[in-house]
Design a protein around this motif. Structure first.
Motif, PDB file in Angstrom:
ATOM      1  N   ILE A 156      26.012  32.611  33.799  1.00 16.18           N
ATOM      2  CA  ILE A 156      26.715  31.973  34.916  1.00 16.18           C
ATOM      3  C   ILE A 156      26.107  32.414  36.248  1.00 16.18           C
ATOM      4  O   ILE A 156      25.795  31.589  37.110  1.00 16.18           O
ATOM      5  CB  ILE A 156      28.225  32.300  34.866  1.00 16.18           C
ATOM      6  CG1 ILE A 156      28.849  31.682  33.618  1.00 16.18           C
ATOM      7  CG2 ILE A 156      28.918  31.810  36.128  1.00 16.18           C
ATOM      8  CD1 ILE A 156      30.260  32.154  33.325  1.00 16.18           C
ATOM      9  N   SER A 157      25.921  33.737  36.398  1.00 14.34           N
ATOM     10  CA  SER A 157      25.416  34.181  37.706  1.00 14.34           C
ATOM     11  C   SER A 157      23.980  33.723  37.931  1.00 14.34           C
ATOM     12  O   SER A 157      23.609  33.346  39.040  1.00 14.34           O
ATOM     13  CB  SER A 157      25.559  35.695  37.873  1.00 14.34           C
ATOM     14  OG  SER A 157      24.925  36.386  36.831  1.00 14.34           O
ATOM     15  N   GLY A 211      24.080  30.278  39.071  1.00 11.94           N
ATOM     16  CA  GLY A 211      24.507  30.259  40.472  1.00 11.94           C
ATOM     17  C   GLY A 211      23.363  30.602  41.418  1.00 11.94           C
ATOM     18  O   GLY A 211      23.144  29.926  42.420  1.00 11.94           O
ATOM     19  N   ASN A 264      27.132  35.830  28.689  1.00 10.08           N
ATOM     20  CA  ASN A 264      27.710  34.700  29.410  1.00 10.08           C
ATOM     21  C   ASN A 264      27.851  34.960  30.896  1.00 10.08           C
ATOM     22  O   ASN A 264      27.565  34.097  31.719  1.00 10.08           O
ATOM     23  CB  ASN A 264      29.095  34.377  28.838  1.00 10.08           C
ATOM     24  CG  ASN A 264      29.013  33.235  27.857  1.00 10.08           C
ATOM     25  OD1 ASN A 264      28.018  32.504  27.853  1.00 10.08           O
ATOM     26  ND2 ASN A 264      30.032  33.091  27.039  1.00 10.08           N
ATOM     27  N   ASP A 265      28.325  36.162  31.232  1.00 16.02           N
ATOM     28  CA  ASP A 265      28.446  36.517  32.655  1.00 16.02           C
ATOM     29  C   ASP A 265      27.111  36.275  33.352  1.00 16.02           C
ATOM     30  O   ASP A 265      27.036  35.718  34.446  1.00 16.02           O
ATOM     31  CB  ASP A 265      28.796  38.009  32.812  1.00 16.02           C
ATOM     32  CG  ASP A 265      30.188  38.339  32.306  1.00 16.02           C
ATOM     33  OD1 ASP A 265      30.993  37.406  32.179  1.00 16.02           O
ATOM     34  OD2 ASP A 265      30.456  39.526  32.039  1.00 16.02           O
ATOM     35  N   PHE A 271      32.304  38.982  39.142  1.00 22.63           N
ATOM     36  CA  PHE A 271      32.321  37.627  39.707  1.00 22.63           C
ATOM     37  C   PHE A 271      32.876  37.600  41.123  1.00 22.63           C
ATOM     38  O   PHE A 271      32.468  36.771  41.938  1.00 22.63           O
ATOM     39  CB  PHE A 271      33.058  36.657  38.783  1.00 22.63           C
ATOM     40  CG  PHE A 271      32.206  36.250  37.627  1.00 22.63           C
ATOM     41  CD1 PHE A 271      31.067  35.485  37.841  1.00 22.63           C
ATOM     42  CD2 PHE A 271      32.486  36.671  36.348  1.00 22.63           C
ATOM     43  CE1 PHE A 271      30.237  35.133  36.793  1.00 22.63           C
ATOM     44  CE2 PHE A 271      31.669  36.315  35.281  1.00 22.63           C
ATOM     45  CZ  PHE A 271      30.536  35.551  35.509  1.00 22.63           C
TER      46      PHE A 271
END
Lengths: 528, 379
Positions: free
Chosen positions: A475-476, A479, A471-472, B89
């Motif tokens: 997302i990145s 982005g 998941n990380d 993040f």
């Protein structure tokens, strides 16, 4: 167990960001020298059109450079963010050239790039030329150190595994710097950048000549680009990267994959111009071969053979079995049984530790791998032949077309008849994307061809990742795609706008769009 | 080898500190300038004036940051590996924010419409305020300890979340970072611009310095009372780097241990406070050059205070304090530290030399008049 999706996403993110970054690097590498050439003519002759050329092409360089800087930041972050075990495992060696790049090259380039743009009124002509020159030197030194780092990933010399610190450690800085793979990579990559910049200037100048605007400005730019471009494309082709493929085991694997050489051929090997390689059957269908060519390209000789995949497989199996033993001893050493005998045994085996680690994909304990798992790991020790085969041929094909364009451009320009060769000018315009296509596929050959390794024969890619989640990464990656698309749109739009305006964007009142109400007279620009 | 392993480890701790100071004084200043941009520049010409004070230098200044990252990779690979992946993040956020800066500087002036330029002004603001805030937050979290572990094959894994970083102390540290950079940038702009812009810059700079003094003091009180980390036993500092071989405990107030062990270190927090006050006074007296010198030393004081309090820790682990990373054991090999040290002593003086030349060549008060008469030779 290894999460394959997670590993693939890590690779995907790195591939996207690295390939995107390298859309902007080549122009920077080459354009700085083109600017040095143009500005030198200005300083030597005092003719202002050459200063205008430096400023105008400098503007386009600047638009490109900004995105290069922005996307370059990603590359420095990403080893730590996404390849954290890699960073630990080889940081002792790999980090050094990156840090020296900052100290020696990037500081130089970045400090003087600001002076290049804003220092025109505050520096003497010679000082400004000096600034431009140092900017070019910095840019190219930057490439040198990055490619020393990258060369070490391909052919890891000057380093040794230390079981106490559980990582590779530097044993010779000189070997790291003078790594033959790094040296040929440097020459090949920077000259490819020079080709890209030359094609960019050549194509855009051709467009102006075709449109009949700012012709004297465009012809002068064309001259610089065709000369520099011809020299550079010859350098790229003659000093091709393949010459480094003899050194280092993984480079040999790459070469076999590029050529789809399933079995070792007798020297000199033929070059398969075209065909359909099939990894399962290990045959190439419909192959069109050129006798001798591969032997000459790869070994620069007629009597050395290019080793085939069949022989490499036999070798790799031996090394994997050795690697299992190495891993067994590593465990002993890490668990306190570091007797001198165990250390000595490990030292004789540790060169194959990386091959043992390939088994981690199938069994976390490595030492209990079955024969079937070992066979699987042997298969893993090669990149897929298809993408390698095609990427290489696309790269070479683009190179050959560019060679023709540069030779003809140079020839007709030298005979001062380039304006009449409109077909060639159009060819130059449409050739603008070619260097980028060739360069990107060249990187695919170099880095995809390195698989399954992050560091050749040392660290498998799937072990090099960070401890993140799928998941990380989703997302990145999302982005990056959003941001990079945005950057590409803004950059492309601005670039096109300034290309369309041409040198009129300098607001010197000498060029096409500022002359529109007066008699259009291009020579004014030249004589001013 | 010029120095033994232990000495080189210390020198590298110092050198990373120097790079961070270089980063704060130069690139941090650019970030402060971008944060002040909309406050002190009311018209487009005024904003261009502000931007052009750093126009020729921001790119070179940014390399302090990039080199600090590279040096971290080369000298403290374990820290680079654990911090960048742990703060995933936060790092990605910083990265996306930093994308805006090169583009904003280069592209803003290329099109002359209000919307285009106003958008880039916001881009500059975000591209500067977000990294400044996040770096501060990250530093704050080092004091609290970071939830990560390291296994026997030295693979680091992080157990926290992004929002876990945004705790009260982390945010306080983030605000310290923002106010100190804005204060420093205020001094710079007061020096390099004139009339209204200079007046406003001095004013906002002084507000920022006042806020900094209060926030830094609050952070100091907080640190004095929080759980600090201390080493009970560890392997020989001359021996190979082994981040999992020591015993670490936590105790309230332990972050102040170094100040009683080496009383001289108290000069760092004193420097930070005293220089902030001096910068304030010099700015008020209309002596911004001295104000800038003071605010630069203030930044030295702040960074050294953080370093001296944490020493020898770099990244303490709250999950398993024994695997906390320190400047003794998260480092590269003796040889690499040595090679890199030689590179640093050759290149840092050169860098300082040619950077100074560039600043000297570009030195002047950037005035609104000049900017309005030179629309194409400046940003």
């Amino acid at each position: 167990m290894i999460d394959e999706t997670f590993v693939d996403l890590s690779r995907l993110q790195f591939a996207i960001t690295a390939l995107f970054h390298f859309l902007f690097v080549p122009l920077t590498l080459g354009m700085t020298w083109i600017l040095v050439i143009m500005e030198s003519v200005f300083v030597m002759t005092g003719r202002e059109i050459y200063r205008d050329m430096t400023k105008f092409w400098g503007k386009l360089f600047g638009i490109n450079f900004a995105v290069g800087v922005a996307t370059g930041l990603t590359m420095e972050f990403e080893f730590g963010t996404n390849w954290s075990y890699y960073s630990h495992y080889v940081g002792d060696v790999f980090g050094a050239p990156l840090a020296i790049e900052g100290l020696m090259a990037f500081f130089l380039e970045s400090t003087f790039v600001g002076m290049f743009f804003l220092g025109w009124d505050r520096l003497t002509r010679r000082q400004h030329l000096g600034v431009t020159f140092l900017m070019a030197v910095g840019t190219n030194l930057s490439a040198l150190w990055i490619l020393i780092a990258n060369g070490w990933m391909q052919n890891p010399v000057g380093a040794e595994f230390n079981y106490q610190t559980m990582r590779m450690e530097m044993t010779s800085f000189a070997e790291l710097v003078f790594n033959p793979v790094a040296q040929v990579k440097f020459i090949h990559t920077v000259s490819a950048g020079y080709v890209a910049a030359s094609m960019f200037v050549l194509g855009i100048s051709s467009y102006y000549i075709l449109k009949g605007r700012d012709v004297s400005f465009a012809k002068r730019s064309f001259s610089v680009a065709c000369g520099f471009g011809l020299a550079s494309i010859l350098c790229v082709i003659l000093l091709g990267d393949e010459s480094g493929y003899e050194v280092g085991e993984v480079q040999k694997v790459k070469l076999a994959a590029i050529e789809a050489e399933w079995e070792t051929e007798e020297a000199p090997a033929a070059f398969t111009l075209f065909g359909f390689p099939d990894s399962e059957e290990q045959v190439t269908y419909a192959a069109v071969k050129i006798p001798y060519a591969m032997g000459i390209i790869a070994t620069r000789s007629l009597d050395e053979e290019v080793i085939g995949i069949d022989d490499l497989e036999v070798k790799h199996e031996k090394r994997i079995r050795n690697g299992m033993l190495a891993y067994e001893y590593l465990e002993k050493l890490r668990n306190g049984q570091d007797t001198p005998e165990n250390v000595a045994t490990f030292d004789t085996l540790k060169a194959d530790l990386g091959y043992g680690l390939l088994l981690k994909r199938y069994t976390p304990t490595v030492v209990d791998a079955t024969d079937a798992q070992i066979q699987q790991a042997v298969k893993d020790s090669f990149p897929k032949v298809g993408p390698m085969f095609w990427s290489f041929r696309i790269m070479v094909g683009c190179g050959m077309i560019m060679l023709v364009v540069f030779v003809l451009s140079f020839y007709y320009n030298a005979h001062r008849v380039i304006e009449q060769k409109r077909w060639l000018l159009w060819a130059a315009v449409f050739s603008i994307p070619l260097p980028w296509i060739a360069i990107e596929f060249g990187w695919v050959v170099a880095e995809y061809g390195r698989q399954p390794w992050a560091i050749s024969e040392i660290l498998p890619t799937f072990l090099a990742t960070s401890s993140l989640t799928t998941n990380d990464l989703l997302i990145s990656i999302a982005g990056f795609i959003v941001f990079y698309t945005g950057l590409a749109i803004v950059e492309g739009w601005l670039m096109l706008r300034f290309v369309k305006q041409g040198p009129s964007s300098l607001h010197t009142n000498k060029y096409h769009f500022e002359q529109i109400n007066q008699q259009p007279n291009d020579e004014q620009g030249a004589n001013a | 080898m010029i120095f033994d392993y232990e000495t080189l480890k210390l020198l590298w701790w110092l050198f990373i500190g120097i790079l961070l100071i270089g980063f704060a004084v130069t690139d941090g200043m650019d970030m402060g300038v971008a944060m002040l941009l909309r406050l002190v520049g009311k018209t487009d010409s005024e904003r261009r004036t502000v931007i052009n004070t750093i126009g020729a230098h921001w790119d070179g200044n940014q390399v302090w940051f990039i080199t600090a990252g590279g040096a971290l990779f080369a000298a403290w690979p374990m820290v680079y590996a654990a911090a960048f992946s742990g703060f995933y993040f936060a790092m990605i956020l910083v990265l996306f924010a930093l994308f805006f800066r090169p583009l904003a500087f280069d592209y803003r002036s290329k099109i002359d419409t209000y919307r285009w330029r106003n958008n880039w002004d916001w881009a500059l603001f975000c591209g500067s305020a977000i990294p400044a805030l996040v770096f501060g937050v990250a530093f704050g979290n080092l004091f609290l300890g970071v939830p990560f572990n390291i296994d026997n094959l030295l693979r680091a894994s992080y157990q926290g979340s992004f929002f876990g970083l945004l705790n009260p102390f982390g945010i306080l540290a983030g605000l310290v970072s923002i106010t100190m950079l804005m204060g420093h940038a205020g001094m710079w702009l007061q020096l390099r611009t004139d009339s209204d812009v200079a007046t406003r810059s001095g004013q906002y700079g002084r507000y920022a310095l006042l806020a900094f003094i209060a926030l830094f003091a609050a952070a100091g009180v907080w640190v004095a009372n929080m759980n600090g980390y201390q080493i009970v036993s560890m392997p020989d500092t001359q021996s190979y780097a082994n981040p999992i071989g020591k015993v670490v405990t936590t105790a309230p107030g332990a972050w102040l241990n170094n100040y009683s062990a080496v009383p001289l270190t108290i000069v760092f927090p004193i420097l930070a406070f005293a220089m902030a006050v001096l910068a304030l006074l010099f700015s008020k007296m209309g002596k911004p050059a001295l104000g800038l010198a003071s605010s630069s030393l203030m930044l030295v004081g702040v960074i050294m205070t953080a370093g001296a309090s944490l020493f020898p820790f770099v990244m303490p682990s709250s999950t398993n304090p024994d695997v906390s990373l320190t400047m003794w054991d998260a480092v590269s090999s003796h040889m690499t530290l040595n090679v890199m040290f030689v590179a640093a002593i050759i290149f840092v003086p050169l860098i300082l030399g040619y950077t100074t030349w560039c600043y000297v060549k570009m030195w002047r008060k950037v005035t609104v008049d000049e900017i309005e008469n030179n629309t194409h030779g400046s940003y």
